[in-house]
Each structure stands twice: as C-alpha cells, then as structure tokens.
Design an enzyme around this catalytic site. Structure first.
Site, PDB file in Angstrom:
ATOM      1  CE  LYS A  15      -4.078  -2.167   2.122  1.00 47.38           C
ATOM      2  NZ  LYS A  15      -5.107  -2.072   3.204  1.00 47.38           N
ATOM      3  CE1 TYR A  24      -9.568  -3.198   0.140  1.00 45.27           C
ATOM      4  CE2 TYR A  24      -8.539  -1.290  -0.889  1.00 45.27           C
ATOM      5  CZ  TYR A  24      -8.445  -2.429  -0.108  1.00 45.27           C
ATOM      6  OH  TYR A  24      -7.239  -2.805   0.431  1.00 45.27           O
ATOM      7  NE  ARG A  48      -6.347 -12.058   5.184  1.00 48.88           N
ATOM      8  CZ  ARG A  48      -7.105 -10.957   5.144  1.00 48.88           C
ATOM      9  NH1 ARG A  48      -7.098 -10.177   4.050  1.00 48.88           N
ATOM     10  NH2 ARG A  48      -7.844 -10.607   6.152  1.00 48.88           N
ATOM     11  NE  ARG A  93      -2.673  -5.462   7.071  1.00 50.73           N
ATOM     12  CZ  ARG A  93      -3.792  -6.034   6.626  1.00 50.73           C
ATOM     13  NH1 ARG A  93      -4.317  -7.042   7.277  1.00 50.73           N
ATOM     14  NH2 ARG A  93      -4.385  -5.586   5.531  1.00 50.73           N
ATOM     15  CG  ASN A 106      -3.968  -2.020   6.751  1.00 51.77           C
ATOM     16  OD1 ASN A 106      -3.801  -1.682   5.579  1.00 51.77           O
ATOM     17  ND2 ASN A 106      -5.017  -2.703   7.158  1.00 51.77           N
ATOM     18  CG  HIS A 143      -5.336  -6.204  -0.507  1.00 48.85           C
ATOM     19  ND1 HIS A 143      -6.541  -6.385   0.118  1.00 48.85           N
ATOM     20  CD2 HIS A 143      -5.337  -7.040  -1.577  1.00 48.85           C
ATOM     21  CE1 HIS A 143      -7.256  -7.272  -0.567  1.00 48.85           C
ATOM     22  NE2 HIS A 143      -6.535  -7.693  -1.599  1.00 48.85           N
ATOM     23  CD  GLU A 155      -8.767  -9.198  -3.855  1.00 42.51           C
ATOM     24  OE1 GLU A 155      -9.651  -8.919  -3.023  1.00 42.51           O
ATOM     25  OE2 GLU A 155      -7.622  -9.589  -3.518  1.00 42.51           O
TER      26      GLU A 155
HETATM   27  P1  RTP Z   1      -7.229  -5.675   3.035  1.00 42.58           P
HETATM   28  O1  RTP Z   1      -8.512  -5.994   2.309  1.00 42.58           O
HETATM   29  O2  RTP Z   1      -6.736  -4.281   2.755  1.00 42.58           O
HETATM   30  O3  RTP Z   1      -6.188  -6.726   2.832  1.00 42.58           O
HETATM   31  O4  RTP Z   1      -7.509  -5.678   4.620  1.00 42.58           O
HETATM   32  P2  RTP Z   1      -8.292  -6.779   5.439  1.00 42.58           P
HETATM   33  O5  RTP Z   1      -8.814  -7.866   4.550  1.00 42.58           O
HETATM   34  O6  RTP Z   1      -7.429  -7.170   6.588  1.00 42.58           O
HETATM   35  O7  RTP Z   1      -9.503  -5.914   6.010  1.00 42.58           O
HETATM   36  P3  RTP Z   1     -10.905  -5.557   5.292  1.00 42.58           P
HETATM   37  O8  RTP Z   1     -11.986  -5.868   6.256  1.00 42.58           O
HETATM   38  O9  RTP Z   1     -10.982  -6.147   3.926  1.00 42.58           O
HETATM   39  O10 RTP Z   1     -10.827  -3.966   5.167  1.00 42.58           O
HETATM   40  C1  RTP Z   1     -10.155  -3.331   4.107  1.00 42.58           C
HETATM   41  C2  RTP Z   1      -9.360  -2.162   4.653  1.00 42.58           C
HETATM   42  O11 RTP Z   1     -10.253  -1.188   5.174  1.00 42.58           O
HETATM   43  C3  RTP Z   1      -9.701  -0.585   6.337  1.00 42.58           C
HETATM   44  N1  RTP Z   1     -10.582  -0.806   7.475  1.00 42.58           N
HETATM   45  N2  RTP Z   1     -10.829   0.113   8.364  1.00 42.58           N
HETATM   46  N3  RTP Z   1     -11.792   1.528  10.597  1.00 42.58           N
HETATM   47  C4  RTP Z   1     -12.168   0.264  10.434  1.00 42.58           C
HETATM   48  O12 RTP Z   1     -12.900  -0.316  11.170  1.00 42.58           O
HETATM   49  C5  RTP Z   1     -11.650  -0.436   9.249  1.00 42.58           C
HETATM   50  N4  RTP Z   1     -11.924  -1.683   8.940  1.00 42.58           N
HETATM   51  C6  RTP Z   1     -11.236  -1.917   7.809  1.00 42.58           C
HETATM   52  C7  RTP Z   1      -8.360  -1.229   6.611  1.00 42.58           C
HETATM   53  O13 RTP Z   1      -7.352  -0.372   6.126  1.00 42.58           O
HETATM   54  C8  RTP Z   1      -8.435  -2.518   5.818  1.00 42.58           C
HETATM   55  O14 RTP Z   1      -7.159  -2.933   5.388  1.00 42.58           O
HETATM   56 MG    MG Z   2      -9.921  -7.470   2.798  1.00 43.29          MG
END
Ligand code: RTP
Ligand code: MG
Length: 143
Positions: free
Chosen positions: A11, A51, A87, A104, A114, A117, A128
């Site tokens: 990122k 997204y 992951r 992370r 963070n 991705h 993706e």
């Molecule tokens: P990513 O898709 O970026 O790999 O992250 P992830 O699966 O661990 O988390 P995801 O639920 O898919 O959320 C995508 C990105 O959105 C931001 N986020 N902010 N403030 C919050 O509660 C919140 N929740 C998610 C994070 O930057 C996350 O990487």
């Molecule tokens: Mg995600």
C-alpha cells in the site's frame, strides 16, 4: 495442499517508507514466489472498484482516499496454500492486534494505513488477480 495463487498490494504508506524490498523478502522467505508485479498509482475509479465490497462501510471514503494517495506495488504470489500463508505473513488488519514479526506489526502505523493488502479467499484472489493482470502477464514457474 495444492499450489495456489493470491493477490497482494504493497500500500502507499509502505511504498512511501521504502519498504517494498523488505516486504518482498518476507514473501520469498515464506516460500511464496512473485509471478507478476507492477507499480501503479490507482485512480479513484480503480480503488473504488477494487474495494466495492466495502462500499457501504463508514471507512470506505477514507480507504479510497488513502489507496489513491501515492503509488502502490501490485503482485501475484504463488505457492502452497498461498492465500492463507499470505494472510498469516500480513497479520491482523489492525496492527495493534497483529502478532510480532508480521508485516502489519512491523510496517503498519494504523488500521487505516496498514502496509499491505492480501486476498482473503481463493475466489477473491481470482477476481483480484484478474482486476489487475491478464493471464499472459503471470509468469508461473510451475507449469
Ligand atoms: P485488506 O482488504 O486491505 O487486505 O484488509 P483486510 O482484509 O485485513 O480488512 P478488510 O476488512 O478487507 O478492510 C479493508 C481495509 O479497510 C480498512 N478498514 N478500516 N476503521 C475500520 O474499522 C476499518 N476496517 C477496515 C483497513 O485499512 C483494511 O485494510
Ligand atoms: Mg480485505
């Protein structure tokens, strides 16, 4: 476990802090091969489309704004159990919850910025990968 592919993004925060090489090194040390990669500065449309599943979430606008704030590296990783393994290397979404030694924990400043991705399942990985790469751009070394 079968050979699998997953999709990954370094990122904008991690690119800006010069952590591309350190992050790639973690992938390779874990046995994941980088079979396609490029640097991109995502447009708003690209980030929103990528997204789209989070469109209704309160953090969506901040997420799109962050993801378009600077260049990213997008890559396809290939290896045994690649989706789950990536992951695991990444650690929890919120770096405060991420185990020591994960990307992370080591490179992310906050849940919003963070560092990486990674696809969360085989189906999202396929979608993706196709969002950013053609099949011809994937240099698989196993087939
Ligand atoms: P990513 O898709 O970026 O790999 O992250 P992830 O699966 O661990 O988390 P995801 O639920 O898919 O959320 C995508 C990105 O959105 C931001 N986020 N902010 N403030 C919050 O509660 C919140 N929740 C998610 C994070 O930057 C996350 O990487
Ligand atoms: Mg995600």
């Amino acid at each position: 476990m079968a050979l699998e592919r997953t999709f990954s993004i370094v990122k904008p925060d991690a690119v800006a802090k010069n952590h591309i090489g350190a992050i790639y090194s973690r992938f390779e040390s874990a046995g994941l091969r980088i079979v396609a990669a490029k640097m991109l500065h995502l447009s708003q449309e690209q980030a929103e489309g990528f997204y789209a599943e989070h469109k209704e979430r309160p953090f969506f606008n901040a997420l799109v704004s962050f993801m378009t704030s600077g260049p990213v590296m997008v890559q396809v990783l290939e290896g045994e159990d690649a989706v789950r393994k990536n992951r695991e290397i990444m650690g929890a979404t919120n770096p405060k919850d991420a185990f020591a030694g994960t990307l992370r924990a080591d490179f992310a400043a906050s849940i919003d910025e963070n560092a990486v991705h990674g696809s969360d399942a085989a189906a999202s990985a396929a979608r993706e990968i196709a969002y950013f790469f053609t099949e011809a751009e994937l240099c698989s070394r196993t087939r």
